[in-house]
Write a protein that holds these residues in place. Structure first.
Motif, PDB file in Angstrom:
ATOM      1  N   ARG A 337       8.471   1.586   7.288  1.00 55.39           N
ATOM      2  CA  ARG A 337       7.506   0.716   7.966  1.00 55.39           C
ATOM      3  C   ARG A 337       6.082   1.198   7.751  1.00 55.39           C
ATOM      4  N   GLU A 338       5.885   2.527   7.706  1.00 52.62           N
ATOM      5  CA  GLU A 338       4.537   3.049   7.576  1.00 52.62           C
ATOM      6  C   GLU A 338       3.956   2.842   6.184  1.00 52.62           C
ATOM      7  N   LYS A 339       4.799   2.421   5.210  1.00 57.70           N
ATOM      8  CA  LYS A 339       4.274   2.176   3.875  1.00 57.70           C
ATOM      9  C   LYS A 339       3.651   0.791   3.756  1.00 57.70           C
ATOM     10  N   THR A 340       3.772  -0.032   4.785  1.00 62.79           N
ATOM     11  CA  THR A 340       3.150  -1.346   4.760  1.00 62.79           C
ATOM     12  C   THR A 340       1.676  -1.222   5.043  1.00 62.79           C
ATOM     13  N   LYS A 341       0.965  -2.313   4.786  1.00 61.63           N
ATOM     14  CA  LYS A 341      -0.489  -2.279   4.912  1.00 61.63           C
ATOM     15  C   LYS A 341      -0.939  -1.960   6.321  1.00 61.63           C
ATOM     16  N   GLY A 342      -0.204  -2.401   7.323  1.00 62.92           N
ATOM     17  CA  GLY A 342      -0.645  -2.217   8.700  1.00 62.92           C
ATOM     18  C   GLY A 342      -0.231  -0.911   9.329  1.00 62.92           C
ATOM     19  N   GLY A 343       0.500  -0.064   8.616  1.00 65.85           N
ATOM     20  CA  GLY A 343       0.972   1.180   9.198  1.00 65.85           C
ATOM     21  C   GLY A 343      -0.173   2.109   9.547  1.00 65.85           C
ATOM     22  N   THR A 344      -0.058   2.768  10.702  1.00 65.24           N
ATOM     23  CA  THR A 344      -1.123   3.663  11.155  1.00 65.24           C
ATOM     24  C   THR A 344      -1.352   4.801  10.172  1.00 65.24           C
ATOM     25  N   ALA A 345      -0.252   5.447   9.735  1.00 64.81           N
ATOM     26  CA  ALA A 345      -0.399   6.584   8.823  1.00 64.81           C
ATOM     27  C   ALA A 345      -1.093   6.168   7.534  1.00 64.81           C
ATOM     28  N   GLN A 346      -0.713   4.999   6.993  1.00 61.81           N
ATOM     29  CA  GLN A 346      -1.335   4.537   5.756  1.00 61.81           C
ATOM     30  C   GLN A 346      -2.813   4.219   5.973  1.00 61.81           C
ATOM     31  N   GLU A 347      -3.136   3.658   7.133  1.00 62.58           N
ATOM     32  CA  GLU A 347      -4.550   3.406   7.456  1.00 62.58           C
ATOM     33  C   GLU A 347      -5.358   4.691   7.401  1.00 62.58           C
ATOM     34  N   ILE A 348      -4.833   5.725   8.063  1.00 59.63           N
ATOM     35  CA  ILE A 348      -5.567   6.988   8.132  1.00 59.63           C
ATOM     36  C   ILE A 348      -5.714   7.598   6.746  1.00 59.63           C
ATOM     37  N   VAL A 349      -4.627   7.609   5.962  1.00 66.07           N
ATOM     38  CA  VAL A 349      -4.667   8.206   4.625  1.00 66.07           C
ATOM     39  C   VAL A 349      -5.654   7.466   3.734  1.00 66.07           C
ATOM     40  N   ASP A 350      -5.678   6.136   3.825  1.00 64.44           N
ATOM     41  CA  ASP A 350      -6.606   5.366   2.995  1.00 64.44           C
ATOM     42  C   ASP A 350      -8.062   5.619   3.384  1.00 64.44           C
ATOM     43  N   LEU A 351      -8.320   5.737   4.670  1.00 64.66           N
ATOM     44  CA  LEU A 351      -9.685   6.023   5.109  1.00 64.66           C
ATOM     45  C   LEU A 351     -10.129   7.417   4.670  1.00 64.66           C
ATOM     46  N   ILE A 352      -9.228   8.372   4.766  1.00 67.58           N
ATOM     47  CA  ILE A 352      -9.571   9.713   4.281  1.00 67.58           C
ATOM     48  C   ILE A 352      -9.813   9.675   2.773  1.00 67.58           C
ATOM     49  N   GLY A 353      -9.057   8.826   2.073  1.00 65.67           N
ATOM     50  CA  GLY A 353      -9.298   8.647   0.640  1.00 65.67           C
ATOM     51  C   GLY A 353     -10.703   8.155   0.362  1.00 65.67           C
ATOM     52  N   GLN A 354     -11.220   7.263   1.216  1.00 70.11           N
ATOM     53  CA  GLN A 354     -12.594   6.791   1.048  1.00 70.11           C
ATOM     54  C   GLN A 354     -13.592   7.936   1.237  1.00 70.11           C
ATOM     55  N   ILE A 355     -13.296   8.819   2.175  1.00 74.85           N
ATOM     56  CA  ILE A 355     -14.174   9.978   2.388  1.00 74.85           C
ATOM     57  C   ILE A 355     -14.237  10.826   1.124  1.00 74.85           C
ATOM     58  N   TYR A 356     -13.086  11.036   0.498  1.00 73.98           N
ATOM     59  CA  TYR A 356     -13.073  11.867  -0.704  1.00 73.98           C
ATOM     60  C   TYR A 356     -13.740  11.172  -1.886  1.00 73.98           C
ATOM     61  N   GLU A 357     -13.738   9.843  -1.899  1.00 73.55           N
ATOM     62  CA  GLU A 357     -14.489   9.145  -2.937  1.00 73.55           C
ATOM     63  C   GLU A 357     -15.986   9.415  -2.776  1.00 73.55           C
ATOM     64  N   VAL A 358     -16.455   9.421  -1.538  1.00 70.99           N
ATOM     65  CA  VAL A 358     -17.865   9.746  -1.284  1.00 70.99           C
ATOM     66  C   VAL A 358     -18.153  11.185  -1.705  1.00 70.99           C
TER      67      VAL A 358
END
Length: 517
Positions: A337-358
């Motif tokens: 379930r957490e691999k779907t777009k709305g999963g909390t864990a995936q949300e957090i990981v993607d946002l942290i990914g944006q931080i590392y892009e910066v």
């Protein structure tokens, strides 16, 4: 629960069923997590990091899109482009020419005239020559007076040229052989018993016990360098710390299966950093006692022994964003379930990914610390605020014993330290540099499994300190250790010892070609 003790109230029965369902979910999640640890790949890399679905819509932020990295204008000087194809072999490698000529009868032209050589075509092939051992003979010339036969001398009849200072005065080993054995052990993770077999194939009987004795003797000779390593760390104000397990067999008063620890400290000059390892039988804060006089910033993971560091005057304690991310990556691995777009864990990981892009864009621009701080306040802090809002919101609705609940609790517990890095442009968002330094120990542990004695563990800490620091000063480990073992017996004082430390040595003294000398 006994059926006779079940309540008759429907709501109470629903509550019991709900609790059992939660407990079953928790156990299933735990089993899945353990299976992933044992059988799955351990990589934490994001897949499709640039895919639009990985950038989410967040309340108050609008649609979060990939950071647009402004192109940096760089003037590139005129240069000669290399021909495409295989990378040429290093010029400093020795060349052996094998000449291929035509038979004499083919050197005649059909017209009857002899053909002239007008050039050549060269194809370079890389060859390998197995290790070759040789014996270095120290021939010490002896002198005597033929006239008085030493009667007039207070120094005896015969004078003999002195032996040069050796790191191990007695024995057959040279600095080059010592460096090879230690690099094989602590860089290539090759246990002494395997090296024993390699030497046997070369026709040399060299037992593992002899190699252990040599390693311990060298470690004792290098001990004065450890104090200088500590001084180097204390002389600067940024320090990264991590630790890893190490099994030590003959630890007094402890079972052989008990875990001991190797602690890693990274600091000093950012251009040529110092990596210092210290063995300690436990994971207690006693391993940090030598930092009593340290002032500045310390970056660690969330282990409780580091809590006391932040309480000391003059110390600012920073957390590690990678450790926060890692908890949510674990959740994604075990939950469909957490691999779907709305999963909390995936949300957090993607946002942290944006931080590392910066962070990547800032690193490419090579900005000064003050500018980095400004950019982080403008571009990173809003993302961190969005992550914090998600954590606060989901905490109330997530079972605390679930993997997601534990990940949220860890992140919130570490949050103040994690976000603190945005206030100092010299710092990184994570503790990855020291984690990378500690990886060779984990690799070695899979091969040589354990240290036989605490003295061996302390010797290993010393060699890892020298080798990992040398790597970060762009020194080839074998070349550096060979040079160190040659020069160390000649050092007369503390300053001469300091000049032999890898972070202070002139790289021109030990070029990579030295290894082939």
């Amino acid at each position: 629960m006994d059926n006779m003790n079940l309540p008759n109230d429907a709501e109470a029965l629903k509550s019991i069923i709900f609790d059992y369902q939660n407990h079953i979910s928790y156990l299933e999640e735990k089993i899945s997590y353990l299976q992933k640890i044992i059988f799955s790949a351990t990589s934490e890399k994001r897949k499709d990091a640039q895919h639009p679905e990985n950038y989410l819509f967040l309340p108050g932020l609008g649609e979060a899109k990939p950071e647009k990295i402004e192109p940096v204008k760089v003037t590139i000087p005129e240069h000669t482009r290399n021909k495409r194809g295989r990378k040429p072999l290093p010029e400093d490698l020795p060349r052996d020419d094998v000449i291929h000529d035509l038979p004499e009868e083919e050197k005649m032209c059909p017209c009857g005239a002899p053909m002239a050589c007008i050039g050549q075509e060269v194809s370079e092939k890389l060859d390998y020559i197995p290790a070759k051992l040789n014996v270095k003979r120290h021939v010490r010339l002896k002198y005597a007076c033929r006239e008085c036969e030493g009667v007039e001398s207070d120094q005896g009849t015969v004078k003999t040229a002195p032996m040069p200072a050796q790191i191990i005065p007695q024995g057959i080993v040279t600095p080059g052989l010592l460096a090879h054995i230690l690099v094989a052990k602590f860089v290539d993770a090759l246990p002494f018993y395997r090296q024993e077999g390699q030497f046997a194939r070369l026709g040399i009987e060299l037992s593992r016990s002899t190699m252990v004795a040599w390693a311990m003797s060298v470690a004792k000779a290098c001990e004065p360098l450890l104090g200088l390593f500590k001084e180097e760390l204390l002389a600067h104000n940024i320090l990264n710390i991590d630790e890893t397990t190490l099994q030590v067999l003959q630890e007094e008063g402890r079972d052989a299966t008990t875990k001991s620890y190797m602690w890693a400290f990274l600091g000093g000059d950012p251009e040529r950093p110092t990596v210092f390892f210290e063995y300690h039988p436990t994971r207690s804060a006693q391993a940090l006692d030598f930092l009593q006089d340290f002032t500045g910033t310390i970056q660690t993971d969330g282990y409780i022994s580091y809590e006391t560091l932040g309480e000391r005057p003059g110390i600012i304690h920073f957390g590690c964003l990678t450790h926060v991310r890692r908890k949510f990556v674990d959740v994604i691995k075990i939950s469909k379930r957490e691999k779907t777009k709305g999963g909390t864990a995936q949300e957090i990981v993607d946002l942290i990914g944006q931080i590392y892009e910066v962070e990547k864009s800032l690193a490419l621009q090579k900005l000064e610390p003050d500018r980095i701080k400004e950019e982080r306040q403008k571009r990173v802090v809003p993302i961190l605020d969005a992550i914090k809002a998600i954590l606060d919101q989901r905490k109330a609705t997530t079972p605390p014993q679930s993997q997601l609940g534990k990940a949220i609790a860890y992140a919130l517990n570490q949050w103040d330290r994690v976000v603190r890095y945005t206030e100092d442009g010299r710092l990184r968002p994570d503790n990855n540099l020291v984690e990378n330094a500690i990886r060779p120990i984990a690799l070695g542990r899979k091969n040589w499994l354990f240290a036989g004695h605490p003295n061996g563990a302390r010797a290993a800490a010393l060699f890892f300190s020298l080798i990992e620091t040398a790597k970060r000063s762009n020194l080839e480990p074998y070349a550096y250790l060979r040079y160190l073992f040659e020069q160390l017996p000649l050092a007369k004082d503390k300053e001469e010892l300091r000049q032999l430390m890898p972070q202070h040595i002139d790289p021109a003294l030990i070029p990579p070609a030295y290894a082939a000398a």
